[in-house]
Motif scaffolding. Structure first.
Motif, mmCIF file in Angstrom:
data_model
loop_
_atom_site.group_PDB
_atom_site.id
_atom_site.type_symbol
_atom_site.label_atom_id
_atom_site.label_comp_id
_atom_site.label_asym_id
_atom_site.label_seq_id
_atom_site.Cartn_x
_atom_site.Cartn_y
_atom_site.Cartn_z
ATOM 1 N N PRO A 21 0.824 -1.209 0.000
ATOM 2 C CA PRO A 21 0.000 0.000 0.000
ATOM 3 C C PRO A 21 0.862 1.265 0.000
ATOM 4 N N ASP A 23 0.671 5.200 1.465
ATOM 5 C CA ASP A 23 -0.009 6.111 2.379
ATOM 6 C C ASP A 23 0.579 7.508 2.188
ATOM 7 N N ARG A 84 -6.656 8.657 2.033
ATOM 8 C CA ARG A 84 -5.214 8.858 2.165
ATOM 9 C C ARG A 84 -4.379 7.614 1.833
ATOM 10 N N ARG A 85 -4.988 6.595 1.258
ATOM 11 C CA ARG A 85 -4.244 5.344 1.092
ATOM 12 C C ARG A 85 -4.635 4.667 -0.216
#
Length: 227
Positions: A21, A23, A84-85
Motif C-alpha cells: 500500500p 499512504d 489517504r491510502r
C-alpha cells in the motif's frame, strides 16, 4: 533480488510490481516540491481555498461535480482529505497544489502567517492493482491558468506514479471538450488512445470522453531526454 529491486528494463517488461500500500502520510512529512509548488495531501483546512475554484461554473463544466453550497463543498473536501491510502482498486488520494508565496484565502490563526494558497489539486486513483494501472486527474483555479502550474504538478505526480509506485501504465480520462486538459496530456507525453462517444450524461447533454495513456518505459524515455 526482490521484485522491487529489479532493473528498470526488467520492471518495464516484467509482471506488475506496484509498491502498495501507499499512504500519503509520507508526503505530510516530506511534500513533493517543484519549482513553484508544494504537493502535499489535501486537508480539511484547505476547504476555503478549494471552494474558490469548486464553485465556479467554468470549472464545473468539465468536472462531474454537482453544484454545492459552501457547507456541502466543505464536506466534500473533508471526504477527499480523508482518502489517504492506495491499497485496493478504486482507492484514490488527493494532493493539494500549494503555490509557494501566494497567501491562502483562509484566515490564519492570530500571530501566524497564512499558509500557501491551494490553487488546485491532483488525484491519483488505483485503477487496477492486477495490471499496475493508475489514473491521474487535476483541477486548477482558472485565475492561475496559463502559468504552467498544472503541468508542473502533473509531471511531478507522474514521477510519483511511475517512480515511487512503479506503475506500468497511467491513464487520464477527460471531457473531450476540455481542450486545455487535452493539450496538457500531450505536453506531458501522454497519448490520446480513444474518444468514447456520448459516454456520459452530464449537464443535460451527452458528453464524449477522451482517454489518454502513458507507459512506464515512455515516461523513462522522456525523463532521459530531459536529463
Amino acid at each position: 533480488m526482490t521484485v522491487h529491486e529489479r532493473p528498470d528494463d526488467a520492471a518495464d517488461a516484467g509482471p506488475p510490481a506496484l509498491r502498495l500500500p501507499f499512504d500519503v502520510a509520507e508526503l505530510d512529512r516530506r511534500p513533493i516540491r517543484t519549482e513553484r509548488l508544494r504537493l502535499r495531501p489535501l486537508a480539511t483546512a484547505d476547504a476555503d481555498d478549494v471552494w474558490e475554484y469548486q464553485s465556479l461554473p467554468e470549472v464545473l463544466r468539465y468536472i462531474p461535480w454537482p453544484e454545492r453550497d459552501r457547507d456541502q463543498a466543505r464536506e466534500h473536501t473533508e471526504t477527499r482529505a480523508a482518502s489517504r491510502r492506495l491499497a485496493d482498486d478504486g482507492d484514490a488520494v488527493f494532493l493539494a497544489m500549494a503555490l509557494v508565496g501566494e497567501p491562502s484565502t483562509t484566515d490564519a490563526a492570530p500571530g501566524r502567517p497564512r499558509e500557501d494558497r491551494v490553487v488546485g489539486d491532483i488525484m491519483l486513483r488505483l485503477a487496477s492493482s492486477v495490471h499496475a494501472r493508475l489514473e491521474i486527474g487535476w483541477v486548477v483555479h482558472p485565475d492561475f491558468h496559463g502559468r504552467g502550474l498544472a503541468a508542473e504538478a502533473a509531471a511531478a505526480t507522474l514521477d510519483l506514479a511511475f517512480g515511487r509506485l512503479v506503475a506500468h501504465r497511467v491513464v487520464a480520462h477527460l471531457d473531450a471538450r476540455n481542450a486545455a486538459s487535452a493539450r496538457l496530456c500531450e505536453r506531458l507525453g501522454m497519448r490520446r488512445e480513444a474518444t468514447l462517444v456520448e459516454e456520459e450524461w452530464n449537464d443535460g447533454e451527452w458528453q464524449d470522453t477522451a482517454s489518454y495513456g502513458m507507459l512506464r518505459r515512455e515516461w523513462r524515455a522522456l525523463r532521459a531526454g530531459r536529463a
